[in-house]
Design an enzyme around this catalytic site. Structure first.
Site, mmCIF file in Angstrom:
data_model
loop_
_atom_site.group_PDB
_atom_site.id
_atom_site.type_symbol
_atom_site.label_atom_id
_atom_site.label_comp_id
_atom_site.label_asym_id
_atom_site.label_seq_id
_atom_site.Cartn_x
_atom_site.Cartn_y
_atom_site.Cartn_z
ATOM 1 N N HIS A 1 0.821 -1.220 0.000
ATOM 2 C CA HIS A 1 0.000 0.000 0.000
ATOM 3 C C HIS A 1 0.859 1.277 0.000
ATOM 4 O O HIS A 1 0.804 2.095 -0.911
ATOM 5 C CB HIS A 1 -0.881 0.050 1.248
HETATM 6 C C1 BDR Z 1 -3.394 1.232 5.030
HETATM 7 O O1 BDR Z 1 -3.761 1.008 6.390
HETATM 8 C C2 BDR Z 1 -2.612 0.807 7.173
HETATM 9 O O2 BDR Z 1 -2.794 -0.300 7.984
HETATM 10 C C3 BDR Z 1 -1.486 0.553 6.228
HETATM 11 O O3 BDR Z 1 -0.262 1.017 6.760
HETATM 12 C C4 BDR Z 1 -1.875 1.317 4.997
HETATM 13 O O4 BDR Z 1 -1.485 2.658 5.104
HETATM 14 C C5 BDR Z 1 -3.986 0.138 4.164
HETATM 15 O O5 BDR Z 1 -5.371 0.145 4.233
#
Ligand code: BDR
Ligand code: CA
Length: 318
Positions: free
Chosen positions: A247
């Site tokens: 992500h």
């Molecule tokens: C996002 O949520 C967080 O847990 C991760 O770091 C990322 O930024 C993904 O949905």
């Protein structure tokens, strides 16, 4: 040689935020100006401590780190991560891998720093929040500048064409502070959304983390073990993906090189009530506006991103 891209990261430093930090430090065209910290995967204090420790591990203790907001705009108490999040990122946010040797955050508040940095910003500044948008919403309140004239923020969060990851409708970063995200998306600030639509298309496997371990460096071993914890969670929760989603690194990559993603221009808002709370959606009231404030990434050149990701992270870990 062209001037370096100045980058400000805003991290809720869990595992993929740590990977985003390594990506930035391994990017030759980037000068990491500062990291502002947030709550989300961990508390803001743990995020700040993790960021400081990771910067030391990666050989960049000179990068200033600022502690930002400790809770959502409407929250009464400081944020504590729920059990499900602790399981994903580990008790310490770094998959349980211990890091020592952290030092102190800069004394200035992260929101003040961010407001000043955005006000003074030139075209070559890239701001990338990969946690809730609370720090940005507060900074926009604090600055007198016209938001539409500020540099674009490329944020990781949201889901336009795919389901959410914490509720059927909502992605985690937006769900942690829907009011902040809605305020940012309505402010006129130019944004680029790197949501689950694209981040679920970029996947890392144990074959790549084995290469990091084989580097034989403390950073290589640490990142391999930390990321294997994250991949293990995906193997249980999302076995069809064959690895973990990248992500936050994709948001940094798309801020540095927007040609990695294909975008749909839209004016978004965030649902604030009921079962869809936290959903990012096109704002029906601004559907016909000629001016669109958000570039929503819907496609990604995954092979090119992954090749660049491995090269940059390996450079940071060597
Ligand atoms: C996002 O949520 C967080 O847990 C991760 O770091 C990322 O930024 C993904 O949905
Ligand atoms: Ca994050």
């Amino acid at each position: 040689m062209s001037a370096p891209i100045k980058l400000i990261l805003d991290l809720d430093t869990g595992i993929d935020d740590a990977l985003a930090l390594a990506y930035a430090l391994g990017s030759p065209e980037v000068e990491l100006a500062a990291v502002v910290c947030s709550y989300g995967n961990v508390t803001v204090d743990t995020a700040t401590r993790n960021t400081l420790a990771l910067l030391r591990l990666l050989g960049h203790p000179e990068v200033p780190v600022y502690r930002g907001a400790d809770r959502a705009l409407d929250a009464k108490a400081a944020f504590e991560p729920p059990a499900g999040v602790v399981r994903i990122h580990g008790e310490n946010g770094l998959g349980g891998q211990e890091l020592s040797g952290w030092c102190y955050a800069a004394p200035r508040n992260g929101v003040d720093y961010l407001a000043g940095a955005l006000d003074a910003a030139s075209e070559d500044l890239r701001y990338v929040p990969t946690g809730p948008l609370t720090n940005l919403a507060l900074a926009l309140r604090a600055t007198s500048a016209d938001a539409s004239a500020l540099p674009r923020a490329t944020f990781m969060g949201g889901a336009l064409t795919v389901p959410g990851n914490v509720t059927p409708c909502a992605e985690a970063n937006i769900r942690n502070d829907p009011e902040a995200a809605d305020a940012v998306l309505r402010s006129g600030l130019p944004t680029r959304m790197i949501g689950l639509d694209v981040t679920h298309q970029v996947v890392l496997t144990r074959a790549e983390t084995a290469c990091w371990r084989a580097l034989g460096t403390p950073a290589g071993r640490f990142f391999a073990d930390m990321t294997d914890h994250y991949i293990g969670i995906y193997e249980t929760n999302n076995p069809h993906m064959g690895g973990c989603a990248l992500h936050d690194p994709l948001a940094v990559a798309a801020a540095i090189d927007p040609s990695l993603v294909g975008c749909h221009a839209a004016n978004l808002r965030v649902d604030l009530d009921g079962a869809t709370r936290g959903r990012t959606v096109c704002d029906p009231d601004r559907l016909r506006d000629a001016q669109k404030n958000c570039e929503v990434a819907l496609t990604v050149d995954a092979p090119r991103f992954l090749e660049g990701f491995l090269a940059r992270v390996e450079r940071a870990l060597a």
